[in-house]
Scaffold this active site. Structure first.
Site, short mmCIF file in Angstrom:
data_model
loop_
_atom_site.label_atom_id
_atom_site.label_comp_id
_atom_site.label_asym_id
_atom_site.label_seq_id
_atom_site.Cartn_x
_atom_site.Cartn_y
_atom_site.Cartn_z
N HIS A 165 -0.50 4.90 6.90
CA HIS A 165 -0.24 5.21 5.49
C HIS A 165 0.09 6.69 5.31
CE1 HIS A 165 -2.76 1.52 5.34
NE2 HIS A 165 -1.89 1.21 4.39
N SER A 188 0.81 -1.22 0.00
CA SER A 188 0.00 0.00 0.00
C SER A 188 0.84 1.27 0.00
CB SER A 188 -0.93 0.01 1.21
OG SER A 188 -0.19 -0.12 2.42
N ASP A 206 -5.31 6.83 9.84
CA ASP A 206 -5.01 5.50 10.37
C ASP A 206 -3.63 5.41 11.02
OD1 ASP A 206 -3.19 5.33 8.22
OD2 ASP A 206 -4.41 3.92 7.08
N ASN A 257 3.71 -5.53 5.83
CA ASN A 257 2.54 -6.32 6.24
C ASN A 257 2.94 -7.61 6.94
OD1 ASN A 257 0.31 -4.65 5.33
ND2 ASN A 257 1.08 -5.05 3.27
N GLY A 308 -1.89 -4.35 0.91
CA GLY A 308 -2.02 -5.54 1.73
C GLY A 308 -1.06 -6.66 1.38
#
Length: 198
Positions: A171, A21, A168, A87, A58
């Site tokens: 990111h 991402s 979040d 991840n 992801g």
């Protein structure tokens, strides 16, 4: 005229960005992402490469390893930039498996004739200092074993800046993308330069 320009672009050497991402411009307009900005920087620097972004939000190193052979066959890149592992860390995956996956991806890229760079990551210390250190060390170990170029910590210039991230907290936002490119460019430019002079 446009058709001619497209033909030239399609014939250009390819730099394949293979990430998660962070490279897929998650949560922001794709044109604001660092990969799109990289295409502009490459053009400004006079390199002929066409940037192909094969990043998937992801994605893990295991998923990347499964996907990479088809991407190498499709795009036949001169340069492969791998930005994966975050991840794996967030999911607490074993670092030995991540190291093996990264090393295999680098070797696949090199066997296909690409110059390879790794964009390394860090994870928060609340995952445990031993795990966090082993995670970060994975990138250095792979680079040493394969000769791949290494940027030790891709998010380094923004890691401590809350205002550089989306709500979040994971990111990077659009405003942070130029800083990421500026940080990565010194590690990436030699690949473009050597690819052009060969």
């Amino acid at each position: 005229m446009l058709a001619a320009q497209t033909a030239v672009a399609n014939d250009a050497p390819v730099a394949l960005i293979f990430g998660d991402s962070l490279s897929a411009a998650y949560g922001i307009p794709r044109d604001d992402g660092w990969v799109h900005l990289l295409q502009q920087r490459v053009r400004q620097a006079g390199y002929p490469h066409r940037i192909v972004n094969a990043s998937v939000s992801g994605e893990t190193t295991a998923g990347g390893l499964r996907r990479l052979p088809a991407q190498l066959e499709r795009h036949r890149p001169d340069i492969l930039i791998i930005e994966l592992g975050g991840n794996d860390g967030l999911r607490g995956q074993p670092t030995a498996a991540m190291t093996n996956n990264l090393e295999s991806m680098v070797q696949l890229g090199q066997a296909a004739g690409a110059r390879v760079a790794l964009l390394g990551m860090r994870i928060p210390s609340n995952y445990g200092p031993a795990y966090a250190q082993a995670f970060h060390q994975s990138y250095a170990d792979v680079a040493e074993a394969t000769g791949a170029a290494l940027l030790p910590f891709f998010l380094e210039p923004i890691a401590l800046s809350q205002d550089a991230f989306l709500p979040d907290g994971i990111h990077p936002n659009a405003g942070a993308q130029p800083r990421l490119l500026e940080h990565a460019w010194p590690a990436l430019q030699p690949l473009f330069k050597s690819s052009t002079t060969d």
